[in-house]
Design a protein around this motif. Structure first.
Motif, PDB file in Angstrom:
ATOM      1  N   MET A   1       0.754  -1.192  -0.209  1.00 42.93           N
ATOM      2  CA  MET A   1       0.010  -0.138   0.144  1.00 42.93           C
ATOM      3  C   MET A   1       0.872   1.373  -0.047  1.00 42.93           C
ATOM      4  O   MET A   1       2.094   1.239   0.646  1.00 42.93           O
ATOM      5  CB  MET A   1      -0.930  -0.317   1.156  1.00 42.93           C
ATOM      6  CG  MET A   1      -1.764  -1.039   1.319  1.00 42.93           C
ATOM      7  SD  MET A   1      -3.081  -1.152  -0.062  1.00 42.93           S
ATOM      8  CE  MET A   1      -4.155   0.099   0.436  1.00 42.93           C
TER       9      MET A   1
ATOM     10  N   LYS B   1       0.525   5.193   0.735  1.00 46.07           N
ATOM     11  CA  LYS B   1      -0.404   6.024   1.578  1.00 46.07           C
ATOM     12  C   LYS B   1       0.465   7.611   1.936  1.00 46.07           C
ATOM     13  O   LYS B   1       1.725   7.354   2.143  1.00 46.07           O
ATOM     14  CB  LYS B   1      -0.599   5.485   3.101  1.00 46.07           C
ATOM     15  CG  LYS B   1      -1.297   4.145   3.026  1.00 46.07           C
ATOM     16  CD  LYS B   1      -1.757   3.891   4.231  1.00 46.07           C
ATOM     17  CE  LYS B   1      -2.782   2.459   4.260  1.00 46.07           C
ATOM     18  NZ  LYS B   1      -3.152   2.420   5.597  1.00 46.07           N
TER      19      LYS B   1
ATOM     20  N   ILE C   1      -4.601   6.889  -1.590  1.00 45.83           N
ATOM     21  CA  ILE C   1      -4.059   5.862  -1.272  1.00 45.83           C
ATOM     22  C   ILE C   1      -3.900   4.863  -2.802  1.00 45.83           C
ATOM     23  O   ILE C   1      -4.908   5.044  -3.531  1.00 45.83           O
ATOM     24  CB  ILE C   1      -4.919   5.256  -0.137  1.00 45.83           C
ATOM     25  CG1 ILE C   1      -4.652   5.966   1.145  1.00 45.83           C
ATOM     26  CG2 ILE C   1      -4.333   3.688   0.181  1.00 45.83           C
ATOM     27  CD1 ILE C   1      -5.680   5.526   2.175  1.00 45.83           C
TER      28      ILE C   1
ATOM     29  N   TYR D   1       4.907  10.323   0.931  1.00 42.20           N
ATOM     30  CA  TYR D   1       4.392   9.040   1.100  1.00 42.20           C
ATOM     31  C   TYR D   1       5.165   7.945   2.001  1.00 42.20           C
ATOM     32  O   TYR D   1       6.250   8.199   2.281  1.00 42.20           O
ATOM     33  CB  TYR D   1       4.440   8.583  -0.416  1.00 42.20           C
ATOM     34  CG  TYR D   1       3.011   8.909  -1.164  1.00 42.20           C
ATOM     35  CD1 TYR D   1       2.011   8.007  -1.205  1.00 42.20           C
ATOM     36  CD2 TYR D   1       3.007   9.852  -1.733  1.00 42.20           C
ATOM     37  CE1 TYR D   1       0.516   8.332  -1.779  1.00 42.20           C
ATOM     38  CE2 TYR D   1       1.590  10.285  -2.400  1.00 42.20           C
ATOM     39  CZ  TYR D   1       0.471   9.421  -2.451  1.00 42.20           C
ATOM     40  OH  TYR D   1      -0.527   9.736  -2.897  1.00 42.20           O
TER      41      TYR D   1
ATOM     42  N   THR E   1     -10.177   0.407  -0.522  1.00 43.11           N
ATOM     43  CA  THR E   1     -10.346   0.871   0.638  1.00 43.11           C
ATOM     44  C   THR E   1     -11.816   1.082   0.868  1.00 43.11           C
ATOM     45  O   THR E   1     -12.644   1.049  -0.084  1.00 43.11           O
ATOM     46  CB  THR E   1      -9.666   2.155   0.945  1.00 43.11           C
ATOM     47  OG1 THR E   1     -10.202   3.076  -0.252  1.00 43.11           O
ATOM     48  CG2 THR E   1      -8.225   2.348   1.040  1.00 43.11           C
TER      49      THR E   1
ATOM     50  N   ASP F   1      -4.815   3.734  10.798  1.00 43.98           N
ATOM     51  CA  ASP F   1      -4.832   4.932  10.828  1.00 43.98           C
ATOM     52  C   ASP F   1      -5.319   5.756  12.107  1.00 43.98           C
ATOM     53  O   ASP F   1      -6.235   5.124  12.886  1.00 43.98           O
ATOM     54  CB  ASP F   1      -5.607   5.509   9.671  1.00 43.98           C
ATOM     55  CG  ASP F   1      -5.009   7.070   9.442  1.00 43.98           C
ATOM     56  OD1 ASP F   1      -3.901   7.597   9.790  1.00 43.98           O
ATOM     57  OD2 ASP F   1      -5.620   7.605   8.287  1.00 43.98           O
TER      58      ASP F   1
END
Length: 361
Positions: free
Chosen positions: A150, A152, A162, A206, A252, A320
């Motif tokens: 991933m 992010k 994302i 990132y 997501t 998160d």
């Protein structure tokens, strides 16, 4: 009347735009009347450092309307200002933090938060590995190790920016969630993907995170959102716990892209009784320790949106942590108790001012 107003506590709500979250701010203002608190909304660019004033809208309890006005810096600040994918230190906001009292001072970027939390013995088992991206070479290194990662943004929120990158026999597939659903693109040449990665990482900071299989039996992505807030005695209270279920082919469970919200038990019931107990214990442990550990290592906080993932083995992962959470989960699952969210800022403001008076500030 002026003398009476001078004695009232003032709460300033700092917003990205003056009419942002209009209904929420209005409900907060209305709920603050009983506590005798004047509520004001403003944007950071309307702070006047030289005059120590701020221009915005004051909520008038008589007319039940927002009225434009310039006032001295409020006694307390509720920060609902969103910065986007880049972290820009605003001189006026930094000045304001030294000049008055914030209900919560927010959190730094995701990488710093996760790095600090890896030093907490009670939480480290719930943290997926996270690496900071300094250049595309960091992404290529992680892809060589995991083949599926991933990507992010360090300062992103609400699922923005994302990507899922997967190595395939015929190239690399990049997937993302858009408002209309899932989107993917195949890069069959490394030079083309590298060019895109260089453009992306040159504009925004990132992180990479190991891919976790977080989906239900229908292969729809899902996660848990828990909203916690401080109450009038400075104790953390869980307001709502819900599950976001994204569309198939999305990476997501993003509400903006059409994800639905269901009660937490609907997710829990998909696991065996043994795993249900494990999951419940893990989540209660996180709620008990995470807010306290964050405050101990950073600054005072008022509210948190905690996003958790649960994999097929019943392992719980902290995905998160948002210090400026939304309220959609509660709006959809428990609307009759929204008044607790509206009252929370004024109740906590009263507590903070009481503590400051005791301390002699």
């Amino acid at each position: 009347m002026a003398g009476k107003e001078a004695k009232l506590l003032s709460l300033g709500i700092m917003a990205t735009r003056i009419h942002a979250e209009e209904l929420y701010f209005t409900r907060i203002a209305q709920a603050s009347e009983e506590a005798g608190i004047l509520v004001f909304r403003f944007c950071p660019d309307q702070i006047n450092i030289q005059e120590k004033t701020v221009y915005g809208d004051e909520y008038d309890y008589r007319s039940r309307q927002w009225v434009p006005k310039e006032i001295p810096i409020p006694d307390l600040i509720y920060d609902r200002n969103f910065r986007g994918l880049t972290w820009q230190s605003d001189e006026k906001i930094q000045w304001l933090k030294k000049e008055t009292v914030f209900l919560g001072y927010g959190l730094p970027g995701k990488y710093q938060v996760f790095q600090i939390l890896t030093q907490v013995d009670t939480l480290i088992e719930f943290l997926p590995p996270v690496n900071k991206v300094s250049s595309p070479e960091d992404i290529w290194r992680d892809l060589a190790a995991d083949r599926k990662i991933m990507l992010k943004p360090e300062f992103g929120s609400r699922g923005t920016g994302i990507y899922l990158i997967e190595s395939k026999a015929n190239g690399w597939v990049v997937r993302m969630t858009k408002q209309e659903g899932g989107f993917e693109r195949l890069f069959d040449k490394k030079t083309e993907l590298d060019k895109w990665l260089r453009y992306l990482t040159a504009h925004y900071p990132y992180l990479t995170q190991r891919f976790l299989e977080l989906s239900n039996v229908q292969h729809e992505p899902w996660d848990v959102r828990i909203l916690v807030q401080k109450d009038s005695s400075n104790a953390w209270k869980e307001r709502i716990r819900g599950v976001r279920i994204g569309r198939k082919h999305c990476i997501t469970a993003n509400l903006a892209a059409g994800a639905e919200v269901v009660p937490f038990n609907e997710m829990l019931n998909e696991f065996s009784p043994q795993l249900q107990h494990k999951i419940q214990e893990s989540i209660e442990h996180i709620i008990q320790h995470l807010p306290h550990e964050l405050e101990t290592r950073f600054h005072r906080l008022f509210e948190l949106g905690i996003d958790l993932g649960i994999d097929k083995k019943g392992d719980v992962w902290i995905l998160d942590i948002n210090s400026k959470p939304g309220r959609k989960i509660m709006e959809r699952l428990d609307p009759e108790n929204l008044h607790t969210l509206y009252k929370a800022p004024s109740l906590y403001s009263t507590f903070l001012m009481g503590e400051l008076l005791k301390a002699g500030d």
